[in-house]
Design a protein around this motif. Structure first.
Motif, PDB file in Angstrom:
ATOM      1  N   PHE A  37       0.890   2.751  -5.731  1.00 27.15           N
ATOM      2  CA  PHE A  37       0.121   1.581  -6.076  1.00 27.15           C
ATOM      3  C   PHE A  37      -1.344   1.832  -6.980  1.00 27.15           C
ATOM      4  CE2 PHE A  37      -1.376   4.438  -2.462  1.00 27.15           C
ATOM      5  CZ  PHE A  37      -3.105   4.064  -2.532  1.00 27.15           C
ATOM      6  N   ASP A  38      -1.981   0.909  -7.378  1.00 24.95           N
ATOM      7  CA  ASP A  38      -2.662   0.578  -8.428  1.00 24.95           C
ATOM      8  C   ASP A  38      -4.519   0.529  -8.167  1.00 24.95           C
ATOM      9  OD1 ASP A  38      -4.180   0.677 -11.226  1.00 24.95           O
ATOM     10  OD2 ASP A  38      -3.131  -0.384 -12.008  1.00 24.95           O
ATOM     11  N   LEU A  39      -4.994   2.172  -7.952  1.00 28.71           N
ATOM     12  CA  LEU A  39      -6.384   1.602  -6.798  1.00 28.71           C
ATOM     13  C   LEU A  39      -7.140   1.229  -8.316  1.00 28.71           C
ATOM     14  CD1 LEU A  39      -6.611   5.685  -5.757  1.00 28.71           C
ATOM     15  CD2 LEU A  39      -7.076   3.686  -4.779  1.00 28.71           C
ATOM     16  N   GLU A  40      -6.729   1.116  -9.768  1.00 30.49           N
ATOM     17  CA  GLU A  40      -8.051   0.595 -10.392  1.00 30.49           C
ATOM     18  C   GLU A  40      -7.904  -0.863 -10.185  1.00 30.49           C
ATOM     19  OE1 GLU A  40      -7.443   2.586 -14.075  1.00 30.49           O
ATOM     20  OE2 GLU A  40      -8.261   4.206 -13.513  1.00 30.49           O
ATOM     21  N   ALA A  41      -6.403  -1.467 -10.090  1.00 28.66           N
ATOM     22  CA  ALA A  41      -6.228  -2.527  -9.538  1.00 28.66           C
ATOM     23  C   ALA A  41      -7.230  -2.688  -8.936  1.00 28.66           C
ATOM     24  CB  ALA A  41      -4.827  -2.969 -10.215  1.00 28.66           C
ATOM     25  N   PHE A  42      -6.682  -2.800  -7.635  1.00 27.48           N
ATOM     26  CA  PHE A  42      -6.905  -3.247  -6.919  1.00 27.48           C
ATOM     27  C   PHE A  42      -8.797  -3.205  -6.393  1.00 27.48           C
ATOM     28  CE2 PHE A  42      -9.106  -2.026  -2.410  1.00 27.48           C
ATOM     29  CZ  PHE A  42      -8.102  -2.962  -1.214  1.00 27.48           C
ATOM     30  N   GLY A  43      -9.398  -2.158  -6.699  1.00 26.26           N
ATOM     31  CA  GLY A  43     -10.968  -2.330  -6.787  1.00 26.26           C
ATOM     32  C   GLY A  43     -10.778  -3.735  -7.740  1.00 26.26           C
ATOM     33  N   ALA A  44     -10.186  -3.696  -8.818  1.00 33.50           N
ATOM     34  CA  ALA A  44     -11.015  -5.501 -10.053  1.00 33.50           C
ATOM     35  C   ALA A  44     -10.548  -5.938  -9.028  1.00 33.50           C
ATOM     36  CB  ALA A  44      -9.993  -5.134 -11.100  1.00 33.50           C
ATOM     37  N   LYS A  45      -9.645  -6.497  -7.899  1.00 34.36           N
ATOM     38  CA  LYS A  45      -9.272  -6.966  -7.483  1.00 34.36           C
ATOM     39  C   LYS A  45     -10.499  -8.269  -5.754  1.00 34.36           C
ATOM     40  CE  LYS A  45      -4.630  -7.456  -8.748  1.00 34.36           C
ATOM     41  NZ  LYS A  45      -3.114  -7.777  -8.895  1.00 34.36           N
ATOM     42  N   VAL A  46     -10.584  -6.759  -4.927  1.00 45.03           N
ATOM     43  CA  VAL A  46     -10.857  -6.984  -3.774  1.00 45.03           C
ATOM     44  C   VAL A  46     -12.116  -7.619  -4.000  1.00 45.03           C
ATOM     45  CG1 VAL A  46     -11.870  -4.492  -3.965  1.00 45.03           C
ATOM     46  CG2 VAL A  46     -10.859  -5.820  -1.661  1.00 45.03           C
ATOM     47  N   GLN A  47     -13.079  -8.233  -3.300  1.00 46.15           N
ATOM     48  CA  GLN A  47     -13.974  -8.472  -2.789  1.00 46.15           C
ATOM     49  C   GLN A  47     -14.228  -8.374  -0.785  1.00 46.15           C
ATOM     50  OE1 GLN A  47     -15.194 -12.661  -4.420  1.00 46.15           O
ATOM     51  NE2 GLN A  47     -13.427 -12.231  -5.881  1.00 46.15           N
ATOM     52  N   ARG A  48     -15.332  -7.493  -0.870  1.00 47.48           N
ATOM     53  CA  ARG A  48     -15.551  -7.439   1.104  1.00 47.48           C
ATOM     54  C   ARG A  48     -16.365  -8.486   1.100  1.00 47.48           C
ATOM     55  NH1 ARG A  48     -19.334  -4.087   2.527  1.00 47.48           N
ATOM     56  NH2 ARG A  48     -21.008  -3.937   0.993  1.00 47.48           N
ATOM     57  N   GLY A  49     -15.183  -9.096   2.416  1.00 48.19           N
ATOM     58  CA  GLY A  49     -16.413 -10.404   2.822  1.00 48.19           C
ATOM     59  C   GLY A  49     -15.304 -11.768   2.157  1.00 48.19           C
ATOM     60  N   VAL A  50     -14.743 -11.262   1.688  1.00 48.47           N
ATOM     61  CA  VAL A  50     -13.964 -12.946   1.167  1.00 48.47           C
ATOM     62  C   VAL A  50     -12.247 -12.400   0.677  1.00 48.47           C
ATOM     63  CG1 VAL A  50     -13.996 -14.251  -0.690  1.00 48.47           C
ATOM     64  CG2 VAL A  50     -16.047 -13.064  -1.149  1.00 48.47           C
ATOM     65  N   SER A  51     -11.726 -11.511   0.415  1.00 45.09           N
ATOM     66  CA  SER A  51     -10.541 -11.314   0.879  1.00 45.09           C
ATOM     67  C   SER A  51      -9.662 -11.109   1.415  1.00 45.09           C
ATOM     68  CB  SER A  51     -10.157  -9.535  -0.720  1.00 45.09           C
ATOM     69  OG  SER A  51     -10.916  -9.728  -1.773  1.00 45.09           O
ATOM     70  N   THR A  52      -8.339 -10.963   2.213  1.00 43.55           N
ATOM     71  CA  THR A  52      -7.482 -11.496   3.386  1.00 43.55           C
ATOM     72  C   THR A  52      -6.774 -10.159   3.341  1.00 43.55           C
ATOM     73  OG1 THR A  52      -6.159 -12.961   2.223  1.00 43.55           O
ATOM     74  CG2 THR A  52      -8.585 -13.684   3.380  1.00 43.55           C
ATOM     75  N   GLN A  53      -6.014  -9.908   4.426  1.00 43.20           N
ATOM     76  CA  GLN A  53      -4.815  -9.138   4.546  1.00 43.20           C
ATOM     77  C   GLN A  53      -3.724  -9.588   3.927  1.00 43.20           C
ATOM     78  OE1 GLN A  53      -4.537  -9.370   8.898  1.00 43.20           O
ATOM     79  NE2 GLN A  53      -5.939  -7.385   9.202  1.00 43.20           N
ATOM     80  N   ALA A  54      -3.982 -11.493   3.838  1.00 43.60           N
ATOM     81  CA  ALA A  54      -2.757 -12.155   3.121  1.00 43.60           C
ATOM     82  C   ALA A  54      -3.024 -11.131   1.228  1.00 43.60           C
ATOM     83  CB  ALA A  54      -3.024 -13.990   3.514  1.00 43.60           C
ATOM     84  N   ASP A  55      -4.191 -11.534   1.301  1.00 44.99           N
ATOM     85  CA  ASP A  55      -4.677 -11.312  -0.747  1.00 44.99           C
ATOM     86  C   ASP A  55      -4.096 -10.169  -0.650  1.00 44.99           C
ATOM     87  OD1 ASP A  55      -5.729 -13.509  -0.691  1.00 44.99           O
ATOM     88  OD2 ASP A  55      -8.163 -12.978  -0.297  1.00 44.99           O
ATOM     89  N   VAL A  56      -4.440  -8.867   0.372  1.00 47.20           N
ATOM     90  CA  VAL A  56      -3.580  -7.997   0.034  1.00 47.20           C
ATOM     91  C   VAL A  56      -2.518  -7.184   0.584  1.00 47.20           C
ATOM     92  CG1 VAL A  56      -4.621  -5.407   0.845  1.00 47.20           C
ATOM     93  CG2 VAL A  56      -6.265  -7.002   0.651  1.00 47.20           C
ATOM     94  N   ARG A  57      -1.812  -7.721   0.907  1.00 42.02           N
ATOM     95  CA  ARG A  57      -0.135  -7.568   0.843  1.00 42.02           C
ATOM     96  C   ARG A  57      -0.489  -7.894  -0.175  1.00 42.02           C
ATOM     97  NH1 ARG A  57       3.604  -7.188   5.420  1.00 42.02           N
ATOM     98  NH2 ARG A  57       1.725  -7.068   7.049  1.00 42.02           N
TER      99      ARG A  57
END
Length: 109
Positions: free
Chosen positions: A26-46
């Motif tokens: 998995f791409d850690l950098e891409a994840f870090g650029a997309k994720v937002q604490r308090g906003v992103s959901t399990q569906a987003d992460v999946r």
């Protein structure tokens, strides 16, 4: 018998030069650029990372409970594994399935 004498050393040679891989990349950098604490959901992460490798519960010292998803990937070359690389990502979700925190370690590819 003669065939076994030839096949066994060939198998050892192949194994000695093999790459071992665990988990799914998995791409850690891409994840870090997309994720937002308090906003992103399990569906987003999946959607970004696929199904988690592990799912569990994290209980904080305050007593707060979070569902925790774990992703990992490791690889290296046999026999020494001197070049082994490993990355680990843990994501904590609140009861509503929203990202509250995450941590990662290892080296991005």
């Amino acid at each position: 018998m003669r065939r076994a004498k030839i096949v066994a050393p060939m198998l050892l040679l192949l194994c000695a030069c093999s790459t071992v891989q665990v988990g799914q990349y998995f791409d850690l950098e891409a994840f870090g650029a997309k994720v937002q604490r308090g906003v992103s959901t399990q569906a987003d992460v999946r959607g970004w990372l696929g199904a988690p490798t592990g799912v569990g519960i994290s209980v904080e010292s305050s007593g707060d409970r979070y569902q925790q998803w774990t992703y990992y990937h490791g690889e290296g070359h046999l026999p020494s594994m001197a070049d082994a690389r490993f990355q680990l990502l843990q994501i904590k979700f609140d009861q509503a399935g929203v990202v509250q925190s995450y941590n990662w370690s290892g080296e991005p590819k």
